[in-house]
Motif scaffolding. Sequence first.
Motif, PDB file in Angstrom:
ATOM      1  N   LEU A 159       0.818  -1.210   0.000  1.00  0.00           N
ATOM      2  CA  LEU A 159       0.000   0.000   0.000  1.00  0.00           C
ATOM      3  C   LEU A 159       0.853   1.262   0.000  1.00  0.00           C
ATOM      4  O   LEU A 159       0.507   2.259  -0.640  1.00  0.00           O
ATOM      5  N   LYS A 160       1.979   1.243   0.689  1.00  0.00           N
ATOM      6  CA  LYS A 160       2.877   2.401   0.689  1.00  0.00           C
ATOM      7  C   LYS A 160       3.427   2.621  -0.716  1.00  0.00           C
ATOM      8  O   LYS A 160       3.457   3.746  -1.213  1.00  0.00           O
ATOM      9  N   MET A 161       3.866   1.556  -1.376  1.00  0.00           N
ATOM     10  CA  MET A 161       4.385   1.664  -2.734  1.00  0.00           C
ATOM     11  C   MET A 161       3.313   2.202  -3.682  1.00  0.00           C
ATOM     12  O   MET A 161       3.562   3.100  -4.481  1.00  0.00           O
ATOM     13  N   VAL A 162       2.108   1.685  -3.562  1.00  0.00           N
ATOM     14  CA  VAL A 162       1.011   2.141  -4.423  1.00  0.00           C
ATOM     15  C   VAL A 162       0.703   3.616  -4.140  1.00  0.00           C
ATOM     16  O   VAL A 162       0.550   4.407  -5.075  1.00  0.00           O
ATOM     17  N   GLY A 163       0.661   3.989  -2.877  1.00  0.00           N
ATOM     18  CA  GLY A 163       0.346   5.368  -2.524  1.00  0.00           C
ATOM     19  C   GLY A 163       1.376   6.351  -3.036  1.00  0.00           C
ATOM     20  O   GLY A 163       1.042   7.362  -3.671  1.00  0.00           O
ATOM     21  N   VAL A 164       2.650   6.067  -2.805  1.00  0.00           N
ATOM     22  CA  VAL A 164       3.725   6.964  -3.233  1.00  0.00           C
ATOM     23  C   VAL A 164       3.785   7.030  -4.757  1.00  0.00           C
ATOM     24  O   VAL A 164       3.856   8.119  -5.337  1.00  0.00           O
ATOM     25  N   SER A 165       3.735   5.894  -5.408  1.00  0.00           N
ATOM     26  CA  SER A 165       3.811   5.861  -6.874  1.00  0.00           C
ATOM     27  C   SER A 165       2.601   6.524  -7.514  1.00  0.00           C
ATOM     28  O   SER A 165       2.738   7.263  -8.496  1.00  0.00           O
ATOM     29  N   SER A 166       1.423   6.287  -6.980  1.00  0.00           N
ATOM     30  CA  SER A 166       0.206   6.892  -7.520  1.00  0.00           C
ATOM     31  C   SER A 166       0.234   8.400  -7.375  1.00  0.00           C
ATOM     32  O   SER A 166      -0.127   9.129  -8.307  1.00  0.00           O
ATOM     33  N   GLN A 167       0.667   8.888  -6.226  1.00  0.00           N
ATOM     34  CA  GLN A 167       0.737  10.331  -6.012  1.00  0.00           C
ATOM     35  C   GLN A 167       1.688  10.963  -7.028  1.00  0.00           C
ATOM     36  O   GLN A 167       1.380  11.991  -7.631  1.00  0.00           O
ATOM     37  N   ARG A 168       2.835  10.354  -7.228  1.00  0.00           N
ATOM     38  CA  ARG A 168       3.816  10.875  -8.180  1.00  0.00           C
ATOM     39  C   ARG A 168       3.234  10.920  -9.595  1.00  0.00           C
ATOM     40  O   ARG A 168       3.369  11.914 -10.311  1.00  0.00           O
ATOM     41  N   GLU A 169       2.547   9.851 -10.001  1.00  0.00           N
ATOM     42  CA  GLU A 169       1.952   9.797 -11.339  1.00  0.00           C
ATOM     43  C   GLU A 169       0.881  10.876 -11.518  1.00  0.00           C
ATOM     44  O   GLU A 169       0.807  11.531 -12.559  1.00  0.00           O
ATOM     45  N   ILE A 170       0.050  11.068 -10.502  1.00  0.00           N
ATOM     46  CA  ILE A 170      -1.001  12.081 -10.579  1.00  0.00           C
ATOM     47  C   ILE A 170      -0.390  13.472 -10.666  1.00  0.00           C
ATOM     48  O   ILE A 170      -0.797  14.297 -11.500  1.00  0.00           O
ATOM     49  N   THR A 215     -11.691  19.752 -10.701  1.00  0.00           N
ATOM     50  CA  THR A 215     -11.829  18.591  -9.833  1.00  0.00           C
ATOM     51  C   THR A 215     -12.110  17.410 -10.751  1.00  0.00           C
ATOM     52  O   THR A 215     -12.968  17.489 -11.630  1.00  0.00           O
ATOM     53  N   PHE A 216     -11.359  16.338 -10.568  1.00  0.00           N
ATOM     54  CA  PHE A 216     -11.497  15.172 -11.426  1.00  0.00           C
ATOM     55  C   PHE A 216     -11.975  13.965 -10.625  1.00  0.00           C
ATOM     56  O   PHE A 216     -11.420  13.677  -9.561  1.00  0.00           O
ATOM     57  N   PRO A 217     -12.968  13.247 -11.136  1.00  0.00           N
ATOM     58  CA  PRO A 217     -13.317  11.982 -10.502  1.00  0.00           C
ATOM     59  C   PRO A 217     -12.155  11.015 -10.687  1.00  0.00           C
ATOM     60  O   PRO A 217     -11.458  11.063 -11.707  1.00  0.00           O
ATOM     61  N   ALA A 218     -11.918  10.183  -9.700  1.00  0.00           N
ATOM     62  CA  ALA A 218     -10.823   9.223  -9.771  1.00  0.00           C
ATOM     63  C   ALA A 218     -11.300   7.871  -9.275  1.00  0.00           C
ATOM     64  O   ALA A 218     -12.162   7.784  -8.401  1.00  0.00           O
ATOM     65  N   ARG A 219     -10.711   6.828  -9.841  1.00  0.00           N
ATOM     66  CA  ARG A 219     -11.054   5.461  -9.433  1.00  0.00           C
ATOM     67  C   ARG A 219      -9.769   4.657  -9.339  1.00  0.00           C
ATOM     68  O   ARG A 219      -8.906   4.726 -10.205  1.00  0.00           O
ATOM     69  N   MET A 220      -9.650   3.916  -8.274  1.00  0.00           N
ATOM     70  CA  MET A 220      -8.526   3.011  -8.081  1.00  0.00           C
ATOM     71  C   MET A 220      -9.100   1.597  -8.041  1.00  0.00           C
ATOM     72  O   MET A 220     -10.079   1.347  -7.331  1.00  0.00           O
TER      73      MET A 220
END
Length: 74
Positions: free
Chosen positions: A14-25, A43-48
């Motif tokens: 979850l930490k890897m996903v959170g950090v990587s996702s934030q960087r990509e966004i 404001t953009f709708p988002a789905r994970m």
Amino acid sequence: MDEEELNISVRKFLKMVGVSSQREIEHAVARAVQEGAIAGTETFPARMKLEIPGLRLEAAFDGEIRLEATGGAP
């Protein structure tokens, strides 16, 4: 089953996903602003989507990405 190992590995994932996702966004937003594709106030709708085929797990999480505060608490 080792509960502690499960907990540690889930947290690492979850930490890897959170950090990587934030960087990509953040990169996608910066690129879109630079290209003039967005104003930077949207404001953009988002789905994970989480998938673990070996556990037959599919779960979707919906939310939104705001580029400006709306006046309330974050």
